[in-house]
Enzyme design. Structure first.
Site, short mmCIF file in Angstrom:
data_model
loop_
_atom_site.label_atom_id
_atom_site.label_comp_id
_atom_site.label_asym_id
_atom_site.label_seq_id
_atom_site.Cartn_x
_atom_site.Cartn_y
_atom_site.Cartn_z
N SER A 70 -5.76 -49.71 -24.83
CA SER A 70 -5.42 -49.05 -23.57
C SER A 70 -5.00 -50.00 -22.44
O SER A 70 -4.52 -49.53 -21.42
CB SER A 70 -6.58 -48.19 -23.09
OG SER A 70 -6.49 -46.93 -23.69
N LYS A 109 -1.59 -49.46 -21.38
CA LYS A 109 -1.23 -48.35 -20.48
C LYS A 109 -0.77 -48.86 -19.12
O LYS A 109 0.06 -48.23 -18.46
CB LYS A 109 -2.41 -47.39 -20.34
CG LYS A 109 -2.67 -46.58 -21.61
CD LYS A 109 -3.92 -45.74 -21.54
CE LYS A 109 -4.07 -44.92 -22.82
NZ LYS A 109 -5.40 -44.58 -23.20
N TYR A 111 3.47 -44.36 -28.48
CA TYR A 111 2.17 -44.63 -27.86
C TYR A 111 1.29 -45.48 -28.78
O TYR A 111 0.68 -46.47 -28.34
CB TYR A 111 1.49 -43.31 -27.50
CG TYR A 111 0.05 -43.47 -27.10
CD1 TYR A 111 -0.29 -44.02 -25.87
CD2 TYR A 111 -0.98 -43.11 -27.96
CE1 TYR A 111 -1.61 -44.21 -25.51
CE2 TYR A 111 -2.31 -43.30 -27.61
CZ TYR A 111 -2.62 -43.84 -26.39
OH TYR A 111 -3.93 -44.04 -26.03
N TYR A 115 -12.28 -45.94 -18.04
CA TYR A 115 -12.81 -44.69 -18.61
C TYR A 115 -13.65 -43.94 -17.59
O TYR A 115 -13.36 -43.97 -16.40
CB TYR A 115 -13.58 -44.98 -19.92
CG TYR A 115 -12.76 -45.74 -20.91
CD1 TYR A 115 -11.58 -45.18 -21.43
CD2 TYR A 115 -13.11 -47.01 -21.32
CE1 TYR A 115 -10.80 -45.88 -22.34
CE2 TYR A 115 -12.33 -47.72 -22.24
CZ TYR A 115 -11.18 -47.15 -22.73
OH TYR A 115 -10.42 -47.83 -23.61
N VAL A 153 -10.18 -49.91 -26.13
CA VAL A 153 -11.21 -49.81 -27.16
C VAL A 153 -11.19 -50.98 -28.15
O VAL A 153 -12.07 -51.09 -28.99
CB VAL A 153 -11.17 -48.46 -27.93
CG1 VAL A 153 -11.52 -47.29 -27.03
CG2 VAL A 153 -9.84 -48.25 -28.62
N1 GLU Z 1 -5.03 -46.03 -29.07
C1 GLU Z 1 -6.30 -45.57 -28.58
C2 GLU Z 1 -6.37 -44.06 -28.56
O1 GLU Z 1 -5.45 -43.40 -28.24
C3 GLU Z 1 -6.48 -46.16 -27.22
C4 GLU Z 1 -7.80 -45.85 -26.67
C5 GLU Z 1 -8.23 -46.81 -25.63
O2 GLU Z 1 -8.12 -48.02 -25.77
O3 GLU Z 1 -8.72 -46.31 -24.62
O4 GLU Z 1 -7.36 -43.48 -28.87
#
Ligand code: GLU
Length: 304
Positions: free
Chosen positions: A63, A66, A188, A240, A258
């Site tokens: 993430s 992002k 993604y 989060y 994650v």
């Molecule tokens: N690729 C992971 C998902 O979509 C990313 C989650 C994350 O790192 O928050 O679940």
């Protein structure tokens, strides 16, 4: 100022906890990662790079990607992006579908999965090869063409992306996805599977500490105004459902993944990245959050 001792002190502070937390098990290749690893890098605008532990070992940024994908989309659409996304903390898990129904398919922010899928959709609309576009963006920021997507991991995630696919379909039913669900989810998953080391993440994110200008190449990545806003989103939505706790303990804009990495920004001064794969209950690196907390205690760099 030499931050070598600062990093040493942080490493010895977290030493008893290394290996704690749970590795992300829902993406099989991540479940196999040895949790007893710890790396940290600090890039200060004045003094350059400092590293400790496994800071040169590449890990799955998940993430953290992002932030970079959003910076690209924000550049493309400017403030029009807010017709498709909100900018409030969600108060729900990163992969929750609950809010999407009551809020008509408009994700709360770009850093939860639903928001990141809208961002991926924007990139799919603008680039013939969206995954390559994000990869090239990061390669330029890091100044290293060997940066790559871990294709095995990306594939593993694509096979199990039921929730992300569900979210994408749901948003499409509200008209908030312009491209095909498979194409968007693939883009993604590929961006999440980019592998970088802590030393590379601090370089990639350095523009966020430097009002939008990449300090290594002196090129403008985002405007000053956009940069301030990306940092605000990281501070409120980047870790989060624990953004409040991270603000309280660390006090820096941050984005976690994650894979166990966390990028933190000290506006006007520095970027820090910690990697320790064991996650706490909210999905943030347990040791990583402790290390950043210690960093701001020692340096006084909390923005609060
Ligand atoms: N690729 C992971 C998902 O979509 C990313 C989650 C994350 O790192 O928050 O679940």
């Amino acid at each position: 100022m030499d931050y070598t001792d600062t990093l040493r002190e942080i490493a010895s502070h977290v030493q008893p906890y290394i290996g704690s937390g749970e590795v992300a098990s829902y993406i099989p290749p991540l479940a196999k990662i040895d949790p007893r690893q710890f790396g940290m890098a600090l890039y200060t605008l004045d003094e350059g790079l400092f590293v400790i532990g496994d800071a040169y070992k590449r890990f799955s940024i998940q993430s953290i990607s992002k932030v970079f994908a959003f910076a690209m989309a924000f550049n493309l659409l400017g403030d029009d992006i807010w017709s498709r996304l909100d900018r409030e903390p969600s108060g729900t898990p990163f992969n929750s579908l609950v809010q999407l129904e009551v809020e008509y398919g408009k994700p709360r922010n770009p850093f939860i999965n639903a928001g990141a899928l809208v961002v991926a959709d924007i990139l799919v609309s603008h680039f013939a090869q969206p995954s390559l576009a994000v990869l090239q963006y990061l390669r330029r920021l890091v100044a290293d063409d060997s940066v790559d997507i871990d294709l095995e991991l990306a594939k593993a995630e694509q096979h199990l992306a039921h929730r992300n696919i569900a979210m994408a379909h749901f948003m499409k039913s509200f008209g908030n996805l312009q491209n095909g669900v498979d194409e968007v989810v693939d883009a993604y998953c590929n961006q999440c599977a980019i592998a970088l080391s802590c030393a590379e993440v601090v370089m990639a994110g350095a523009f966020l500490a430097n009002s939008g200008t990449c300090p290594i190449r002196s090129t403008v990545v985002t405007s000053r105004r956009q940069t301030r806003r990306i940092n605000a989103l990281m501070a409120t939505c980047g870790t989060y459902d624990a953004a409040g706790d991270v603000a309280y303990r660390v006090g820096l804009p941050a984005k976690s993944g994650v894979g166990g990495g966390i990028l933190a920004v000290v506006p006007g001064k520095a970027t820090a990245c910690v990697w320790a794969p064991g996650l706490d209950e909210s999905g943030n690196s347990l040791v990583g959050t402790m290390a950043l907390e210690r960093l701001t205690e020692i340096t006084g760099w909390s923005i609060f």
